[in-house]
Design an enzyme around this catalytic site. Structure first.
Site, mmCIF file in Angstrom:
data_model
loop_
_atom_site.group_PDB
_atom_site.id
_atom_site.type_symbol
_atom_site.label_atom_id
_atom_site.label_comp_id
_atom_site.label_asym_id
_atom_site.label_seq_id
_atom_site.Cartn_x
_atom_site.Cartn_y
_atom_site.Cartn_z
ATOM 1 C CB SER A 197 -0.960 -0.048 1.192
ATOM 2 O OG SER A 197 -2.081 0.759 0.993
ATOM 3 C CG ASP A 436 -6.513 -2.925 -3.925
ATOM 4 O OD1 ASP A 436 -7.312 -2.197 -3.299
ATOM 5 O OD2 ASP A 436 -5.282 -2.736 -3.935
ATOM 6 C CG HIS A 461 -5.071 -2.911 -0.351
ATOM 7 N ND1 HIS A 461 -4.694 -2.139 -1.422
ATOM 8 C CD2 HIS A 461 -4.543 -2.298 0.742
ATOM 9 C CE1 HIS A 461 -3.986 -1.109 -1.002
ATOM 10 N NE2 HIS A 461 -3.867 -1.188 0.308
#
Length: 503
Positions: A197, A436, A461
């Site tokens: 991320s 995601d 994700h």
């Protein structure tokens, strides 16, 4: 997860940590999204209690503190101030400096490092195969790596907060890794950095900025293109919508129609009380936006972390579609809430500030200006376009400084990335799961022979860097295998080059 790793179940990591509160409740424009989908590897437990990781749970993890420089880029006297920067090491599988065995370094992101030690599986799952030394480095201003002694002091004014940015963070990582290599006489040990991320963004940028420190980077679910106009504003919410529509057309339609129904009920006498009772809110609703934001959060988290075998999107839609025949639209929506979060006496629609929300609020208002928004009828959500002018005004009113919306692309790049990185960059894996929502801002095509996009159609994700389990679907197993094979090839080529140079 390997038996030597911390014994903390992933399902209990991180409580609400939902979506970072966009602005203080009193400072939000009616045309701005009130919340921003959260960038986090471990945001999967929205309606659960948090767990904490105790470093004593595993003798294999050892905590250290580095005397870190406050300001790497200036030579003013105050720049030489230092703070205690936490990093954790695991030597169990390391083949040693004499063998030039590799170092896997996890780059911490917007949160306490403790959660990553137990929640990130890629390093420890592959440490034995690579004989790797494992290093986990905390991001400055989070966890126990706080300058000026306390979070209150570190964030008290614009001058001090100015040291809280991504460039300083990756310079921190460089200092720590160089120090570790020198301390353990491991100058020839290749370093692979891993992040997910926002941390994945940092990992890719670290490889670009510090190629002499890191041989390669695995950047999981890293939306490095969600800046300026590179990615459409509605990219995130378009994928959330797609996820729900693919799960169930009737579920998608129910959600799409529910927003106006919430507003209609709210406009009636005692309407907010009626909504509060229908959705069993723990506190009285002040306006319909509180409920809509709460539902927005559930749908976004369900899509972003739509992991097997539970598949939260399917859970929500199962509740909505499985409501008793004749249920009105809001009763069906509430059935989805119950299916996802469990049958509770009441549901908390407000979110208390956390270390992550406080820190990311500043980062978002300074350099991480990601224009996530929604237009009219382009998603299953009500319109909420991103307005840069309003954003700048509100950030300035909160923090006393104006955002720099073009700085990320100026400092790290982003425009014309295929052309720019084709010759310049090497040894970066951009991994994404196409379910995601943040994959809309990710690198989804190979740029060169060594700047690679490894995708899964059904992935969510950062799923690839979580601990491997016996129930992982074949496509996830193959994604991780592909990543490992690429890293093996980087290290093999490095050893061949090292041998050629030193023979």
């Amino acid at each position: 997860m390997n038996s030597s790793s911390p014994k903390v179940s992933l399902q209990w990591l991180i409580s609400i940590l939902v979506l970072v509160i966009f602005f203080c409740a009193t400072c939000v424009s009616a045309t701005q999204p009130k919340i921003l989908p959260k960038l986090s590897v471990l945001g999967r437990t929205f309606l659960r209690e948090p767990a904490t990781f105790s470093e004593s749970n595993s003798q294999d993890f050892q905590t250290f503190y580095y005397n870190q420089t406050l300001d790497h880029f200036n030579y003013r006297p105050e720049s030489y101030t230092t703070f205690q920067h936490r990093y954790v090491m695991n030597f169990k599988y390391w083949g040693g400096a004499n063998a030039s065995a590799p170092i896997f370094a996890y780059l911490g992101a917007e949160g306490d490092l403790d959660y990553d030690l137990s929640g990130i599986g890629f390093l420890i799952d592959n440490a034995h195969q690579f004989k790797a030394l494992l290093v986990y480095i905390e991001h400055r201003y989070y966890g126990k790596s706080i300058p000026f002694g306390s979070r209150e002091e570190a964030l008290k004014n614009a001058s001090i907060r100015g040291y809280f940015n991504s460039a300083q963070a990756i310079a921190d990582y460089a200092e720590v890794l160089i120090y570790i290599k020198k301390k353990f006489l491991a100058e020839n040990s290749p370093v692979i950095v891993v992040g997910g991320s926002y941390g994945g963004m940092l990992a890719s940028w670290f490889r670009l900025k510090y190629p002499h420190v890191a041989l390669g980077a695995l950047a999981s679910s890293a939306p490095i293109l969600y800046f300026e106009d590179i990615t459409p504003q509605n990219g995130y919410y378009s994928i959330v919508t797609k996820d729900f529509r693919e799960a169930s057309e009737s579920c998608y339609k129910t959600i799409r129609e529910s927003w106006s129904e919430i507003d209609r009920v709210a406009s009636e006498p005692n309407g907010l009380s009626i909504l509060g009772k229908k959705f069993r809110t723990c506190d009285q609703l002040n306006n319909s936006d509180e409920l809509k934001d709460y539902l927005d959060t559930i749908y976004c988290i369900a899509a972003q972390y739509n992991d097997p075998p539970m598949y939260p999107v399917t859970m929500v839609c199962g509740g909505i579609d499985g409501a008793p025949e004749g249920s009105d639209i809001l009763s069906r929506i509430f059935a989805g809430v119950v299916a996802y979060g469990g049958n509770r006496s009441c549901y908390t629609t407000s979110h208390n500030p956390t270390e992550t929300s406080g820190g990311w609020g500043w980062q978002r208002c300074s350099e991480m200006v990601m224009p996530v928004g929604r237009g009219d009828n382009d998603t299953m959500f009500p319109p909420a376009p991103f307005n840069l002018t309003t954003f700048i005004q509100e950030c300035t009113s909160i923090y006393g400084v104006s955002p720099r919306p073009n700085w990320v692309t100026t400092y790290y790049g982003g425009h014309n990335i295929e052309l720019t990185l084709r010759r310049f960059a090497s040894n970066i894996i951009f991994s994404n799961g196409l379910r995601d929502p943040y994959s809309s801002g990710g690198v989804l095509k190979n740029i060169s022979d060594s700047v690679l996009a490894i995708l899964t159609v059904n992935g969510s994700h950062c799923l690839d860097i979580l601990p491997a389990t016996s129930t992982d679907p074949e496509w996830l197993v193959m994604q991780r295998k592909a990543e490992v094979e690429v890293i093996e090839s980087w290290i093999a080529q490095y050893y061949a080059d090292l041998h050629a140079i030193t023979k």
